[in-house]
Design an enzyme around this catalytic site. Structure first.
Site, PDB file in Angstrom:
ATOM      1  N   SER A 295       0.804  -1.067   0.009  1.00 18.05           N
ATOM      2  CA  SER A 295       0.155   0.162   0.248  1.00 18.05           C
ATOM      3  C   SER A 295       0.722   1.060   0.019  1.00 18.05           C
ATOM      4  O   SER A 295       0.655   2.341  -0.757  1.00 18.05           O
ATOM      5  CB  SER A 295      -1.072   0.001   1.287  1.00 18.05           C
TER       6      SER A 295
ATOM      7  N   HIS B 143      -1.926  -9.071   1.517  1.00 19.08           N
ATOM      8  CA  HIS B 143      -1.700  -7.648   2.316  1.00 19.08           C
ATOM      9  C   HIS B 143      -2.856  -7.414   3.220  1.00 19.08           C
ATOM     10  O   HIS B 143      -3.081  -8.354   4.280  1.00 19.08           O
ATOM     11  CB  HIS B 143      -1.354  -6.578   1.181  1.00 19.08           C
TER      12      HIS B 143
ATOM     13  N   HIS C 197       5.727 -12.898   7.202  1.00 20.70           N
ATOM     14  CA  HIS C 197       5.986 -11.643   6.629  1.00 20.70           C
ATOM     15  C   HIS C 197       7.119 -11.358   5.822  1.00 20.70           C
ATOM     16  O   HIS C 197       8.331 -12.298   6.048  1.00 20.70           O
ATOM     17  CB  HIS C 197       6.086 -10.629   8.199  1.00 20.70           C
TER      18      HIS C 197
ATOM     19  N   ARG D 179       2.826  -5.147  16.809  1.00 22.42           N
ATOM     20  CA  ARG D 179       1.718  -4.727  16.452  1.00 22.42           C
ATOM     21  C   ARG D 179       0.756  -5.827  16.971  1.00 22.42           C
ATOM     22  O   ARG D 179      -0.469  -5.440  17.524  1.00 22.42           O
ATOM     23  CB  ARG D 179       1.170  -4.326  14.922  1.00 22.42           C
TER      24      ARG D 179
ATOM     25  N   ASP E 160      -2.270  -8.712  11.330  1.00 18.99           N
ATOM     26  CA  ASP E 160      -3.766  -9.190  10.859  1.00 18.99           C
ATOM     27  C   ASP E 160      -4.215 -10.494  11.967  1.00 18.99           C
ATOM     28  O   ASP E 160      -5.209 -10.858  11.680  1.00 18.99           O
ATOM     29  CB  ASP E 160      -3.516  -9.561   9.579  1.00 18.99           C
TER      30      ASP E 160
HETATM   31  N1  NMX Z   1       1.014 -20.058   5.363  1.00 15.71           N
HETATM   32  C1  NMX Z   1       1.493 -20.823   4.645  1.00 15.71           C
HETATM   33  N2  NMX Z   1       2.459 -20.735   3.934  1.00 15.71           N
HETATM   34  C2  NMX Z   1       3.247 -19.675   4.212  1.00 15.71           C
HETATM   35  C3  NMX Z   1       2.971 -18.401   4.681  1.00 15.71           C
HETATM   36  C4  NMX Z   1       1.605 -18.659   5.625  1.00 15.71           C
HETATM   37  N3  NMX Z   1       1.155 -17.962   6.479  1.00 15.71           N
HETATM   38  N4  NMX Z   1       3.774 -17.765   4.840  1.00 15.71           N
HETATM   39  C5  NMX Z   1       4.537 -17.691   3.878  1.00 15.71           C
HETATM   40  N5  NMX Z   1       4.219 -19.202   3.463  1.00 15.71           N
HETATM   41  C6  NMX Z   1       5.002 -19.755   2.226  1.00 15.71           C
HETATM   42  C7  NMX Z   1       4.914 -19.231   0.996  1.00 15.71           C
HETATM   43  O1  NMX Z   1       3.438 -19.031   0.367  1.00 15.71           O
HETATM   44  C8  NMX Z   1       5.852 -19.258   0.150  1.00 15.71           C
HETATM   45  O2  NMX Z   1       5.558 -20.665  -0.532  1.00 15.71           O
HETATM   46  P1  NMX Z   1       5.786 -20.942  -1.888  1.00 15.71           P
HETATM   47  O3  NMX Z   1       7.413 -21.108  -2.021  1.00 15.71           O
HETATM   48  O4  NMX Z   1       5.215 -22.272  -2.215  1.00 15.71           O
HETATM   49  O5  NMX Z   1       5.664 -19.864  -2.693  1.00 15.71           O
HETATM   50  C9  NMX Z   1       7.037 -19.751   1.173  1.00 15.71           C
HETATM   51  O6  NMX Z   1       6.375 -19.792   2.544  1.00 15.71           O
HETATM   52  C10 NMX Z   1       7.862 -18.670   1.281  1.00 15.71           C
HETATM   53  O7  NMX Z   1       7.501 -17.601   1.711  1.00 15.71           O
HETATM   54  P2  NMX Z   1       8.290 -16.269   2.415  1.00 15.71           P
HETATM   55  O8  NMX Z   1       9.327 -15.709   1.762  1.00 15.71           O
HETATM   56  O9  NMX Z   1       8.221 -16.558   3.978  1.00 15.71           O
HETATM   57  O10 NMX Z   1       7.073 -14.966   2.325  1.00 15.71           O
HETATM   58  P3  NMX Z   1       6.727 -13.818   1.349  1.00 15.71           P
HETATM   59  O11 NMX Z   1       7.908 -12.747   1.840  1.00 15.71           O
HETATM   60  O12 NMX Z   1       6.696 -14.136  -0.125  1.00 15.71           O
HETATM   61  O13 NMX Z   1       5.442 -13.424   1.815  1.00 15.71           O
HETATM   62  C11 NMX Z   1       3.588 -12.951   3.063  1.00 15.71           C
HETATM   63  C12 NMX Z   1       5.100 -12.846   2.951  1.00 15.71           C
HETATM   64  C13 NMX Z   1       2.968 -12.123   4.270  1.00 15.71           C
HETATM   65  C14 NMX Z   1       2.594 -12.666   1.912  1.00 15.71           C
HETATM   66  C15 NMX Z   1       3.225 -14.392   3.608  1.00 15.71           C
HETATM   67  O14 NMX Z   1       3.817 -14.837   4.695  1.00 15.71           O
HETATM   68  C16 NMX Z   1       1.878 -14.697   3.385  1.00 15.71           C
HETATM   69  O15 NMX Z   1       1.150 -15.061   2.373  1.00 15.71           O
HETATM   70  N6  NMX Z   1       1.215 -14.874   4.831  1.00 15.71           N
HETATM   71  C17 NMX Z   1      -0.207 -15.240   4.866  1.00 15.71           C
HETATM   72  C18 NMX Z   1      -0.869 -13.846   4.553  1.00 15.71           C
HETATM   73  C19 NMX Z   1      -0.853 -12.812   5.503  1.00 15.71           C
HETATM   74  O16 NMX Z   1      -0.919 -12.824   6.503  1.00 15.71           O
HETATM   75  N7  NMX Z   1      -0.592 -11.517   4.976  1.00 15.71           N
HETATM   76  C20 NMX Z   1      -0.613 -10.379   5.593  1.00 15.71           C
HETATM   77  C21 NMX Z   1       0.832  -9.489   5.933  1.00 15.71           C
HETATM   78  C22 NMX Z   1       0.673  -8.300   6.721  1.00 15.71           C
HETATM   79  N8  NMX Z   1      -0.003  -7.291   6.139  1.00 15.71           N
HETATM   80  O17 NMX Z   1      -1.090  -6.886   6.620  1.00 15.71           O
HETATM   81  O18 NMX Z   1       0.313  -6.986   4.908  1.00 15.71           O
HETATM   82  C1  MLT Z   2       2.135  -3.553   6.443  1.00 19.53           C
HETATM   83  O1  MLT Z   2       1.730  -3.182   7.598  1.00 19.53           O
HETATM   84  O2  MLT Z   2       2.045  -3.165   5.552  1.00 19.53           O
HETATM   85  C2  MLT Z   2       2.478  -5.164   6.536  1.00 19.53           C
HETATM   86  O3  MLT Z   2       2.835  -5.658   7.526  1.00 19.53           O
HETATM   87  C3  MLT Z   2       2.981  -5.603   5.114  1.00 19.53           C
HETATM   88  C4  MLT Z   2       4.496  -5.233   5.165  1.00 19.53           C
HETATM   89  O4  MLT Z   2       5.084  -4.343   5.746  1.00 19.53           O
HETATM   90  O5  MLT Z   2       5.187  -5.670   3.898  1.00 19.53           O
END
Ligand code: NMX
Ligand code: MLT
Length: 437
Positions: free
Chosen positions: A240, A270, A316, A325, A371
């Site tokens: 964002s 996100h 994350h 948070r 979240d």
């Molecule tokens: N559950 C299952 N698998 C996960 C999770 C999770 N919570 N988090 C990461 N992974 C997987 C990810 O999908 C990836 O799989 P693949 O290799 O098959 O593509 C692998 O672990 C490596 O990912 P990372 O490097 O640890 O994470 P990345 O930096 O790419 O993504 C997020 C970060 C936040 C997008 C990821 O952890 C996620 O999808 N979390 C769940 C959604 C979430 O809670 N998002 C909110 C973030 C905060 N916000 O408010 O923005």
């Molecule tokens: C945020 O607050 O924007 C989320 O934790 C995602 C991020 O920092 O990448």
């Protein structure tokens, strides 16, 4: 106006500092970029600058150098309330100093003077189909307000570059002032039969949101202030913030840029993770007819992973520890309603899911993010329409992205235009790297 005076007084020193750095050290390397990062969402590529907040992987967010416990302890509070004025947080983000009560109230009063939402915005919202997602409505309302932009108007009638920040500050105050009313309008028109509650001019920005939502339970105004403070900023690289900055770098005004940022926040990886997360908690609760045992929860988490989807609220891109948070919200729930079933379940998930994610070994960060628990707190107060939750995140995030936009204009940040390569070019780079020198 205090914010204008403060920025104006800090600007000469900031401009000199940045000018010196760029003039004398432009060629000093900050890092290198590898193929993994080019294909991997630019993870950890250091190519943005902001002084408003910084996320340390192990410690979490600092707003202007202050941790969350410091912010909550030091910002001034409304009389008899537990959580600080959001106006004080906005002052901290923009000015970089902890305000006293009078200074926080100056921001709150600026907001009060600018809070009137033009009727055409409500007409646009009313015209949207009733099954429209609240985030679509929120982003549309921000975009609809673009006709009010002072920056756009002044730019077209002749504005010097070193003055860009001034109408950006005006736009930012005008827009953020209206967001609690717009968000509550979306909530009440969508879920409460259109019974709209107007603002109370005697209440602060955060308290007014709680009032206009129609949640009467004591403590919801404090939760609103806490929520808006915690979600406001998370350095510049998150979707964002970066989307807002990118669009703003074309000199699109904050209405265009902020609406773009909100569209990014609406993605399930996100901000939308907060609604997904509550959905996940409820599916656990419904399946087990209540709070499950740790072993049942562990199995449910594995079933989720095995079905190929992520566990929302965990992991994350930057953090490698429990998000502070998350911790602040856990503290709030523990202090006020530790026995609440859904809150208790969210706390239990924190006991179980990190080990499951570690065992699976894919996620680099097995810990909860912001979240993972925010929806459980809203649920306790009766705000149970969880596709609305990301709108609250958006109201808060607009504080951070507007503060950044003001300073990006003040320091003359240019249009963003990174370079892309073709796959063949990358393969060629790899081949050349193999040839011994
Ligand atoms: N559950 C299952 N698998 C996960 C999770 C999770 N919570 N988090 C990461 N992974 C997987 C990810 O999908 C990836 O799989 P693949 O290799 O098959 O593509 C692998 O672990 C490596 O990912 P990372 O490097 O640890 O994470 P990345 O930096 O790419 O993504 C997020 C970060 C936040 C997008 C990821 O952890 C996620 O999808 N979390 C769940 C959604 C979430 O809670 N998002 C909110 C973030 C905060 N916000 O408010 O923005
Ligand atoms: C945020 O607050 O924007 C989320 O934790 C995602 C991020 O920092 O990448």
């Amino acid at each position: 106006m205090i914010l204008k005076d403060k920025i104006a007084s800090q600007l000469p020193a900031w401009r000199d500092r940045v000018k010196k750095l760029v003039k004398e050290s432009s060629s000093v390397k900050v890092g290198e970029v590898n193929i993994g990062q080019v294909y991997g969402g630019m993870r950890d590529v250091k190519s943005l600058v902001t002084d408003i907040s910084y996320v340390d992987p192990n410690e979490g967010i600092r707003f202007r150098g202050m941790t969350i416990p410091e912010v909550l302890a030091q910002l001034p509070k409304p009389p008899g309330k537990e959580m600080p004025y959001v106006g004080g947080l906005y002052y901290l983000l923009i000015v970089g100093e902890v305000p006293n009560t009078a200074q926080a109230l100056e921001v709150e009063n600026e907001w009060k003077a600018r809070m009137q939402v033009p009727p055409y915005v409500f007409a646009v919202l009313d015209a949207m189909p009733t099954d429209t997602h609240p985030m679509t409505m929120f982003s549309t309302a921000i975009l609809a307000l673009q006709r009010e932009s002072l920056f756009a108007h002044k730019y077209h009638t002749g504005l010097k570059k070193d003055e860009y920040w001034d109408p950006t500050l005006e736009d930012s105050l005008n827009l953020t002032a209206k967001l609690p009313t717009i968000a509550a309008y979306i909530y009440r028109s969508k879920y409460k039969e259109g019974l709209i509650i107007g603002p109370d001019p005697d209440l602060d920005w955060g308290g007014n949101f709680a009032y206009m939502m129609g949640v009467e339970a004591p403590g919801y105004d404090d939760l609103a202030r806490l929520y808006f403070i915690l979600h406001s900023d998370h350095e510049s690289g998150n979707v964002s913030a970066h989307a807002t900055h990118l669009v703003g770098s074309a000199l699109s005004d904050i209405y265009y840029a902020g609406s773009a940022g909100m569209n990014g926040l609406a993605g399930p990886l996100h901000g939308l993770a907060n609604q997904e997360c509550l959905g996940w908690l409820l599916s656990v609760y419904n399946k087990f007819n209540g709070v499950p045992t740790k072993e049942q929860l562990r199995q449910f988490a594995w079933d989720t992973l095995n079905s190929g989807v992520v566990i929302p609220g965990y992991g994350h891109a930057v953090l490698r520890k429990t998000d502070p948070r998350f911790a602040a919200q856990l503290d709030f729930g523990n202090a006020h309603f530790p026995q609440d079933d859904i809150f208790h379940l969210a706390a239990l998930v924190y006991d179980v899911v990190p080990d499951v994610l570690k065992e699976q070994g894919k996620a680099k960060d097995p810990w909860p993010n912001v979240d993972a628990i925010s929806g459980a707190l809203q649920y306790h107060y009766g705000v149970r329409e969880f596709d609305f939750y990301t709108v609250m995140f958006g109201v808060s995030r607009m504080l951070g992205v507007t503060a950044n936009a003001i300073w990006a204009r003040a320091l003359g940040q240019p249009i963003e235009r990174p370079k892309s390569l073709t796959t063949a070019m990358l393969e060629d780079i790899v081949e050349k790297a193999k040839i011994p020198a």
